[in-house]
Scaffold this motif. Structure first.
Motif, PDB file in Angstrom:
ATOM      1  N   MET A 137       0.670  -1.313  -0.302  1.00 51.77           N
ATOM      2  CA  MET A 137       0.458   0.310  -0.744  1.00 51.77           C
ATOM      3  C   MET A 137       0.246   1.067  -0.307  1.00 51.77           C
ATOM      4  SD  MET A 137      -2.634  -0.778   2.325  1.00 51.77           S
ATOM      5  CE  MET A 137      -4.276  -2.127   1.982  1.00 51.77           C
ATOM      6  N   THR A 138       0.018   2.322  -0.780  1.00 53.40           N
ATOM      7  CA  THR A 138       1.245   3.743  -0.341  1.00 53.40           C
ATOM      8  C   THR A 138       1.001   4.190   0.912  1.00 53.40           C
ATOM      9  OG1 THR A 138      -1.191   4.866  -0.893  1.00 53.40           O
ATOM     10  CG2 THR A 138       0.296   4.320  -2.981  1.00 53.40           C
ATOM     11  N   ASN A 139       1.461   5.107   1.116  1.00 51.49           N
ATOM     12  CA  ASN A 139       1.423   5.909   2.476  1.00 51.49           C
ATOM     13  C   ASN A 139      -0.288   6.205   2.523  1.00 51.49           C
ATOM     14  OD1 ASN A 139       3.385   5.774   4.318  1.00 51.49           O
ATOM     15  ND2 ASN A 139       4.416   7.468   2.868  1.00 51.49           N
ATOM     16  N   THR A 140      -0.470   6.261   1.597  1.00 52.07           N
ATOM     17  CA  THR A 140      -2.457   7.282   1.803  1.00 52.07           C
ATOM     18  C   THR A 140      -2.992   6.176   2.019  1.00 52.07           C
ATOM     19  OG1 THR A 140      -1.802   8.896   0.528  1.00 52.07           O
ATOM     20  CG2 THR A 140      -4.189   8.380   0.676  1.00 52.07           C
ATOM     21  N   GLU A 141      -2.796   4.787   0.918  1.00 49.81           N
ATOM     22  CA  GLU A 141      -3.379   3.709   1.841  1.00 49.81           C
ATOM     23  C   GLU A 141      -3.029   3.066   2.598  1.00 49.81           C
ATOM     24  OE1 GLU A 141      -3.828   1.819  -2.580  1.00 49.81           O
ATOM     25  OE2 GLU A 141      -1.914   1.613  -1.975  1.00 49.81           O
ATOM     26  N   LEU A 142      -1.818   3.294   2.958  1.00 50.95           N
ATOM     27  CA  LEU A 142      -1.482   2.344   4.332  1.00 50.95           C
ATOM     28  C   LEU A 142      -2.612   3.307   5.354  1.00 50.95           C
ATOM     29  CD1 LEU A 142       1.683   1.815   5.161  1.00 50.95           C
ATOM     30  CD2 LEU A 142       0.286   0.627   5.463  1.00 50.95           C
ATOM     31  N   ALA A 143      -2.780   4.527   5.793  1.00 51.24           N
ATOM     32  CA  ALA A 143      -3.167   5.776   6.567  1.00 51.24           C
ATOM     33  C   ALA A 143      -4.821   5.580   6.981  1.00 51.24           C
ATOM     34  CB  ALA A 143      -2.875   6.620   6.213  1.00 51.24           C
ATOM     35  N   LEU A 144      -5.499   5.224   5.647  1.00 56.05           N
ATOM     36  CA  LEU A 144      -6.772   5.022   5.548  1.00 56.05           C
ATOM     37  C   LEU A 144      -6.897   3.566   6.417  1.00 56.05           C
ATOM     38  CD1 LEU A 144      -7.297   6.576   2.049  1.00 56.05           C
ATOM     39  CD2 LEU A 144      -8.749   7.709   4.570  1.00 56.05           C
ATOM     40  N   ASN A 145      -6.019   2.827   6.300  1.00 56.08           N
ATOM     41  CA  ASN A 145      -6.590   1.425   6.636  1.00 56.08           C
ATOM     42  C   ASN A 145      -6.626   1.220   8.089  1.00 56.08           C
ATOM     43  OD1 ASN A 145      -7.471  -1.154   5.715  1.00 56.08           O
ATOM     44  ND2 ASN A 145      -5.637  -2.352   7.104  1.00 56.08           N
ATOM     45  N   ASN A 146      -5.260   1.863   8.722  1.00 56.45           N
ATOM     46  CA  ASN A 146      -4.926   2.285   9.605  1.00 56.45           C
ATOM     47  C   ASN A 146      -6.185   2.887  10.444  1.00 56.45           C
ATOM     48  OD1 ASN A 146      -3.084   1.738  12.147  1.00 56.45           O
ATOM     49  ND2 ASN A 146      -2.663   3.886  11.694  1.00 56.45           N
ATOM     50  N   LEU A 147      -6.806   3.798  10.000  1.00 56.37           N
ATOM     51  CA  LEU A 147      -7.714   4.593  10.148  1.00 56.37           C
ATOM     52  C   LEU A 147      -8.622   3.795  10.689  1.00 56.37           C
ATOM     53  CD1 LEU A 147      -9.294   7.195  11.466  1.00 56.37           C
ATOM     54  CD2 LEU A 147      -9.809   7.690   8.902  1.00 56.37           C
ATOM     55  N   ALA A 148      -8.860   3.010  10.329  1.00 58.19           N
ATOM     56  CA  ALA A 148     -10.509   2.048   9.785  1.00 58.19           C
ATOM     57  C   ALA A 148     -10.278   1.297  10.954  1.00 58.19           C
ATOM     58  CB  ALA A 148     -10.785   1.182   8.662  1.00 58.19           C
TER      59      ALA A 148
END
Length: 172
Positions: A100-111
């Motif tokens: 995942m890109t940083n943004t994808e990681l951040a969104l998955n982490n937020l979830a």
């Protein structure tokens, strides 16, 4: 000799878990990930472990149930199942999160963090109740994703993976 060395390293890591973290960081660096991505990935691993521990305390017992709940989170925030997401990134057995890109990681982490917080608040038990909470946690990240995509004018779901340089470059 090699096996004895590896065994000794793992024994040392049981006494000092920071050594395992440093080893993981070293592996990610060798694969070409930048420092910011590595820091984010290490945080997501910690948060994921907290979520799975919480699920265990709330009646989730086997790997199939963990997979169902994880898939519920993915499906809700990204509109993709884990299988569909891996297909977009052209992955077979590789870790989706490691691609995942940083943004994808951040969104998955937020979830996942939101799901953990909601579990703490609502105290679900069993697969059905935890699935509803996983959906709610995923919805938090979905709302953030949709808002960001509107502002960017493009999707944040990327086909980039660790096999192509775009993933590393998009994290800088």
């Amino acid at each position: 000799m090699w096996l004895a060395t590896i065994g000794n390293e793992r024994i040392e890591e049981t006494f000092d878990p920071e050594l395992a973290i440093q080893r993981a960081i070293s592996v990610y660096r060798k694969k070409g990930y930048d420092q910011k991505w590595i820091e984010n990935r290490i945080k997501t691993i910690t948060n994921r472990n907290e979520l799975t521990e919480s699920w265990e305390k709330h009646g989730i017992e086997d790997n199939i149930e963990f997979a169902i709940l994880t898939n519920e989170i993915y499906k809700t925030w990204s509109d993709l199942t884990a299988t569909e997401y891996k297909k977009i990134k052209n992955l077979k057995k590789e870790s989706l999160r490691d691609n995942m890109t940083n943004t994808e990681l951040a969104l998955n982490n937020l979830a996942e963090v939101a799901t953990k917080d909601l579990i703490d608040k609502h105290n679900p038990y069993g697969l059905s109740q935890n699935k509803r909470v996983a959906n709610e946690g995923g919805q938090v990240a979905r709302n953030a994703r949709i808002d960001l995509e509107k502002r960017l004018g493009e999707t944040v779901i990327s086909s980039s993976n660790s096999k192509n340089i775009d993933l590393v470059e998009s994290n800088r």
